[in-house]
Design an enzyme around this catalytic site. Structure first.
Site, PDB file in Angstrom:
ATOM      1  CB  THR A 100      -0.905   0.022   1.241  1.00  0.00           C
ATOM      2  OG1 THR A 100      -1.742  -1.129   1.188  1.00  0.00           O
ATOM      3  CG2 THR A 100      -1.777   1.274   1.266  1.00  0.00           C
ATOM      4  CE  LYS A 175      -5.105  -1.698   1.976  1.00  0.00           C
ATOM      5  NZ  LYS A 175      -3.877  -2.458   2.151  1.00  0.00           N
ATOM      6  CE  LYS A 243       2.471   1.576   4.745  1.00  0.00           C
ATOM      7  NZ  LYS A 243       2.113   0.783   3.550  1.00  0.00           N
TER       8      LYS A 243
END
Length: 291
Positions: A100, A175, A243
């Site tokens: 990702t 995502k 993150k």
């Protein structure tokens, strides 16, 4: 059609990558792996994987390269520079980043790959450690349609919900939609469990009632039971979720979208990380609520 005689290079044998690479081996693909320490690759090497001691050594030796690393900075490091994937892969190699990462970085990799006669896809996943083990990940893909179709048999080994979302970067944007949804949902799951406890209910019985109704979600079904048991082992690390939320927030600001739920979730998870929970699973968020 992708035949199992194609050699796959896999970089990033973490919680997710290890199971994904194992599924490819089990499906009959020759798999080469690169890890910083050989010890980390032991289980897969015993299953027949070939360990490579450098990224460039792996890149020049395989037909398809899959990366599943931690942060966008890791993606940059592994793809670019003299020892990177793009510089060392053979012509017509397929490169698939399943980390990702930032949509803009996916676009950059795609542009650079096509200049070098390589084919790139961004293909981040959702479904946690369980999905990786069972080969039932959701895989969200950005890039050229023909390349996607060519690699579909590979994706089918690792996932069960495989959707081509559009051009380069579209997988990463999808995502981020996933992570934005989870961000607010996780807060709701924690609040509900703590409420159930404080109201004198059996939280497991409460879950039986609410997981199948309108409140149902993957987190409620899979992570709430872990919260109740006090099992904070990582299916997905707190540090990696932070993150992802930071990337999502940055992206949302770029395209002018209001995300108050995402902002609050990021604040809470940052507080959780400061309490030393970086390497716990995302379900550890309940510790902030259940005091």
């Amino acid at each position: 059609m992708m035949h199992t005689n194609k050699t796959i290079g896999f970089i990033g044998i973490g919680v997710m990558g290890k199971s994904m690479a194992k599924n490819l081996l089990d499906a009959g693909f020759p798999v080469h792996i690169y890890t910083r320490t050989k010890e980390k690759a032991k289980v897969l090497v015993e299953k027949g994987a070939v360990w490579k001691k450098s990224v460039d050594g792996l890149a020049s030796d395989v037909d398809v390269i899959i990366t599943m690393v931690g942060y966008p900075s890791d993606v940059e490091a592994v793809y670019f520079g003299g020892k990177g994937i793009l510089e060392n892969a053979k012509q017509n190699t397929y490169v698939i980043d399943m980390t990702t990462s930032k949509p803009a970085l996916a676009e950059k990799i795609s542009d650079e790959a096509s200049k070098r006669g390589l084919f790139a896809l961004d293909a981040p996943v959702s479904g946690g450690d369980i999905g990786a083990q069972n080969g039932t990940l959701s895989i969200m893909i950005g890039g050229d349609t023909e390349v996607y179709q060519e690699l579909l048999p590979l994706f089918e080994v690792m996932g069960s919900n495989i959707i081509h979302q559009g051009k380069a970067g579209a997988g990463q944007h999808t995502k981020l939609c996933n992570q934005i949804t989870i961000a607010s949902n996780m807060m709701g799951v924690c609040e509900a469990i703590v409420y159930a406890k404080k109201a004198g209910l059996d939280p497991e019985r409460v879950l039986e009632s609410i997981t199948t109704g309108a409140a149902g979600s993957w987190s409620l079904s899979n992570l709430a039971p872990r919260m109740i048991k006090g099992d904070y082992s990582p299916g997905f690390f707190v540090k990696h979720f932070i993150k992802d939320m930071r990337i999502a927030l940055e992206s949302a600001k770029d395209i002018g979208v209001l995300t108050p739920g995402l902002e609050l979730s990021l604040e809470l998870y940052t507080e959780l990380a400061e309490l030393g929970e970086n390497n716990s699973g995302t379900q550890a968020l309940i510790k902030l609520f259940d005091k």
